[in-house]
Scaffold this motif. Structure first.
Motif, PDB file in Angstrom:
ATOM      1  N   MET A   1      12.063  16.989  -7.138  1.00 26.72           N
ATOM      2  CA  MET A   1      12.600  17.409  -6.053  1.00 26.72           C
ATOM      3  C   MET A   1      14.014  17.025  -5.955  1.00 26.72           C
ATOM      4  N   ASN A   2      14.920  18.092  -5.231  1.00 27.22           N
ATOM      5  CA  ASN A   2      16.190  17.853  -5.035  1.00 27.22           C
ATOM      6  C   ASN A   2      17.191  17.506  -6.351  1.00 27.22           C
ATOM      7  N   GLU A   3      16.737  18.099  -7.441  1.00 31.74           N
ATOM      8  CA  GLU A   3      17.623  18.001  -8.753  1.00 31.74           C
ATOM      9  C   GLU A   3      17.445  19.192  -9.465  1.00 31.74           C
ATOM     10  N   LEU A   4      18.681  19.853  -9.633  1.00 33.08           N
ATOM     11  CA  LEU A   4      18.928  21.222 -10.368  1.00 33.08           C
ATOM     12  C   LEU A   4      20.131  21.143 -11.146  1.00 33.08           C
ATOM     13  N   TYR A   5      20.253  21.948 -12.273  1.00 30.21           N
ATOM     14  CA  TYR A   5      21.205  22.108 -13.132  1.00 30.21           C
ATOM     15  C   TYR A   5      21.629  23.391 -13.214  1.00 30.21           C
ATOM     16  N   MET A   6      22.749  23.865 -12.461  1.00 31.39           N
ATOM     17  CA  MET A   6      23.333  25.051 -12.531  1.00 31.39           C
ATOM     18  C   MET A   6      22.040  26.052 -12.038  1.00 31.39           C
ATOM     19  N   GLY A   7      21.360  25.515 -11.158  1.00 29.42           N
ATOM     20  CA  GLY A   7      20.118  26.492 -10.550  1.00 29.42           C
ATOM     21  C   GLY A   7      18.876  26.460 -11.313  1.00 29.42           C
ATOM     22  N   LEU A   8      18.784  25.679 -12.458  1.00 31.96           N
ATOM     23  CA  LEU A   8      17.654  25.597 -13.186  1.00 31.96           C
ATOM     24  C   LEU A   8      16.851  24.212 -12.870  1.00 31.96           C
ATOM     25  N   PRO A   9      15.755  24.562 -12.361  1.00 29.10           N
ATOM     26  CA  PRO A   9      14.899  23.200 -12.085  1.00 29.10           C
ATOM     27  C   PRO A   9      14.466  22.314 -13.153  1.00 29.10           C
ATOM     28  N   ILE A  10      14.426  21.131 -12.843  1.00 28.93           N
ATOM     29  CA  ILE A  10      13.974  20.108 -13.973  1.00 28.93           C
ATOM     30  C   ILE A  10      12.521  19.549 -13.422  1.00 28.93           C
ATOM     31  N   PHE A  11      11.829  19.481 -14.704  1.00 27.71           N
ATOM     32  CA  PHE A  11      10.502  19.173 -14.778  1.00 27.71           C
ATOM     33  C   PHE A  11      10.434  17.747 -15.331  1.00 27.71           C
ATOM     34  N   ARG A  12       9.370  17.044 -14.778  1.00 31.75           N
ATOM     35  CA  ARG A  12       8.784  15.752 -15.003  1.00 31.75           C
ATOM     36  C   ARG A  12       7.346  15.672 -15.357  1.00 31.75           C
ATOM     37  N   PHE A  13       7.185  15.093 -16.581  1.00 26.58           N
ATOM     38  CA  PHE A  13       5.808  15.023 -17.241  1.00 26.58           C
ATOM     39  C   PHE A  13       5.296  13.507 -17.344  1.00 26.58           C
ATOM     40  N   TYR A  14       3.985  13.425 -17.160  1.00 25.68           N
ATOM     41  CA  TYR A  14       3.387  11.901 -17.081  1.00 25.68           C
ATOM     42  C   TYR A  14       2.203  12.091 -18.199  1.00 25.68           C
ATOM     43  N   ILE A  15       2.256  11.300 -18.918  1.00 25.67           N
ATOM     44  CA  ILE A  15       1.326  10.964 -20.465  1.00 25.67           C
ATOM     45  C   ILE A  15       0.930   9.510 -20.200  1.00 25.67           C
ATOM     46  N   LYS A  16      -0.002   9.213 -20.942  1.00 26.07           N
ATOM     47  CA  LYS A  16      -0.672   7.948 -21.194  1.00 26.07           C
ATOM     48  C   LYS A  16      -0.572   7.663 -22.506  1.00 26.07           C
ATOM     49  N   CYS A  17      -0.286   6.041 -22.631  1.00 22.16           N
ATOM     50  CA  CYS A  17      -0.245   5.623 -23.957  1.00 22.16           C
ATOM     51  C   CYS A  17      -1.741   5.625 -24.593  1.00 22.16           C
ATOM     52  N   THR A  18      -1.669   5.849 -25.802  1.00 22.46           N
ATOM     53  CA  THR A  18      -3.049   6.219 -26.792  1.00 22.46           C
ATOM     54  C   THR A  18      -3.694   4.668 -26.994  1.00 22.46           C
ATOM     55  N   ARG A  19      -2.859   3.581 -26.721  1.00 22.02           N
ATOM     56  CA  ARG A  19      -3.609   2.307 -27.035  1.00 22.02           C
ATOM     57  C   ARG A  19      -3.897   1.621 -25.565  1.00 22.02           C
ATOM     58  N   CYS A  20      -3.188   1.585 -24.827  1.00 25.51           N
ATOM     59  CA  CYS A  20      -3.361   0.551 -23.466  1.00 25.51           C
ATOM     60  C   CYS A  20      -3.368   1.454 -22.133  1.00 25.51           C
ATOM     61  N   LEU A  21      -3.398   2.779 -22.397  1.00 24.43           N
ATOM     62  CA  LEU A  21      -3.246   3.807 -21.158  1.00 24.43           C
ATOM     63  C   LEU A  21      -2.316   3.643 -20.092  1.00 24.43           C
ATOM     64  N   ALA A  22      -1.217   2.979 -20.588  1.00 24.99           N
ATOM     65  CA  ALA A  22       0.000   2.775 -19.484  1.00 24.99           C
ATOM     66  C   ALA A  22       0.689   4.054 -19.181  1.00 24.99           C
ATOM     67  N   GLU A  23       1.202   4.339 -18.144  1.00 26.40           N
ATOM     68  CA  GLU A  23       1.824   5.660 -17.746  1.00 26.40           C
ATOM     69  C   GLU A  23       3.136   5.753 -18.517  1.00 26.40           C
ATOM     70  N   ILE A  24       3.497   6.879 -18.936  1.00 29.16           N
ATOM     71  CA  ILE A  24       4.988   6.999 -19.524  1.00 29.16           C
ATOM     72  C   ILE A  24       5.416   8.451 -19.101  1.00 29.16           C
ATOM     73  N   THR A  25       6.641   8.409 -18.504  1.00 25.92           N
ATOM     74  CA  THR A  25       7.130   9.625 -17.905  1.00 25.92           C
ATOM     75  C   THR A  25       8.427   9.914 -18.490  1.00 25.92           C
ATOM     76  N   PHE A  26       8.820  11.117 -18.631  1.00 30.97           N
ATOM     77  CA  PHE A  26      10.101  11.892 -19.052  1.00 30.97           C
ATOM     78  C   PHE A  26      10.126  12.946 -18.548  1.00 30.97           C
ATOM     79  N   LYS A  27      11.454  13.562 -18.560  1.00 32.05           N
ATOM     80  CA  LYS A  27      12.028  14.694 -17.889  1.00 32.05           C
ATOM     81  C   LYS A  27      12.925  15.719 -18.729  1.00 32.05           C
TER      82      LYS A  27
END
Length: 340
Positions: free
Chosen positions: A64-90
């Motif tokens: 939300m409230n983040e665009l680049y030259m009118g293009l939306p930016i998406f965020r992804f949530y994944i989990k570590c394959t060992r400890c199931l900790a949450e990892i995010t990148f966009k």
């Protein structure tokens, strides 16, 4: 039974799409998507390495409230394959890449950081030169001085390598030229040898073809009909000795065609050479025991004396072949005695 894959759906006559209620979903709602890790990363919780290309069931949301030259930016949530900790990148559309946010650190990022630093320095320098002409002159002088130092260092390294190296470049070039000349000579010799072999093979083939043509011509020539025929023996004269053995045959100078198959009209002289006559046993005439007058005895003795020399000579037929033997002479003498 209805179709399994329906392309057209039934809409009743009283269908009103305005009556369909609209769902009011939040704008920051999340979707579950299947994706692969866009880069190598390491979990901060357990230190597990997650390599690029590993598949995850991630949650996707719009930032939300983040665009680049009118293009939306998406965020992804994944989990570590060992400890199931949450990892995010966009997403990072500015650099056409992904940016790490939380839960892990990106590996092999030193080159990227160096490039970013260089870009920052170049940008700051351009801003300084834009408003200060003296700064432009100082930067050019420093750059030319640095280039001269680099060239001097490079020349010193070349001289040092030439001193330590014991390689004769002139000798290497001469060896290469000799090798190239030798290779050309060998190729030329091989070409000449192949040409000579081809000519020899063509000559041998030509000789074989000429021999075969001459053989065909000789075989195609008509053979002269032989004058000897199986029936020629009927028209040949053979000489026989007194015992009836054949000595040799002599052909007549000219023989008619009908005489070759039928034979001559002169009796059995020609056929006599094909028939072997049996030799009669020579018998001594018995003395006559009848008493005869003296006059008649003298006549009988004189006749016998005349008969004996006649028996010793063979009688020859008209065609020159022997046909009579001693038996004929004795039979003639007997006939004359009987007639007397």
């Amino acid at each position: 039974m209805s179709e399994r894959k329906v392309l057209n759906k039934y809409y009743p006559p009283d269908f009103d799409p305005a009556k369909i209620p609209k769902l009011k979903l939040p704008k920051d709602r999340q979707y579950v998507v299947r994706l692969m890790a866009p880069f190598n990363m390491r979990c901060k919780t357990c230190g597990e390495y997650i390599y690029k290309g590993k598949k995850f069931n991630a949650r996707k949301e719009t930032v939300m409230n983040e665009l680049y030259m009118g293009l939306p930016i998406f965020r992804f949530y994944i989990k570590c394959t060992r400890c199931l900790a949450e990892i995010t990148f966009k997403t990072d559309p500015e650099n056409t890449d992904y940016a790490m946010e939380h839960g892990a650190t990106r590996n092999f990022q030193a080159e990227k950081l160096l490039e970013e630093e260089e870009k920052k320095i170049t940008k700051d320098r351009e801003e300084e030169e834009l408003n200060n002409p003296m700064k432009v002159l100082e930067n050019r002088t420093r750059d030319s001085k640095m280039e001269m130092e680099v060239l001097e260092n490079l020349q010193e390294l070349k001289e040092l390598n030439q001193r330590q190296a014991s390689v004769d470049f002139e000798g290497m070039l001469g060896t290469y030229k000799e090798l190239e000349q030798r290779t050309k000579e060998q190729e030329k010799e091989e070409d000449e040898r192949e040409t000579r072999e081809m000519l020899e093979r063509a000559l041998v083939k030509r000789l074989r073809d000429s021999d075969s043509d001459s053989d065909q011509e000789s075989s195609s020539r008509p053979k002269k009909p032989s004058t000897d025929r199986p029936t020629d023996i009927l028209t040949t004269d053979r000489l026989t000795d007194p015992q009836g053995l054949s000595v040799g045959g002599v052909k007549k100078a000219k023989v008619e065609s009908w005489e070759r198959s039928v034979g001559g009209m002169g009796g059995g002289g020609a056929l006599g050479s094909l028939v072997v006559r049996k030799k009669p046993a020579t018998s001594v005439p018995k003395p006559d025991t009848t008493v005869t007058p003296a006059g008649s005895n003298t006549q009988t003795v004189s006749k016998a004396a005349a008969i004996v020399p006649a028996a010793t000579k063979p009688i020859t037929a008209q065609n020159g072949s022997s046909s009579l033997s001693l038996l004929g002479a004795y039979s003639d003498s007997d006939d004359s005695n009987n007639s007397e």
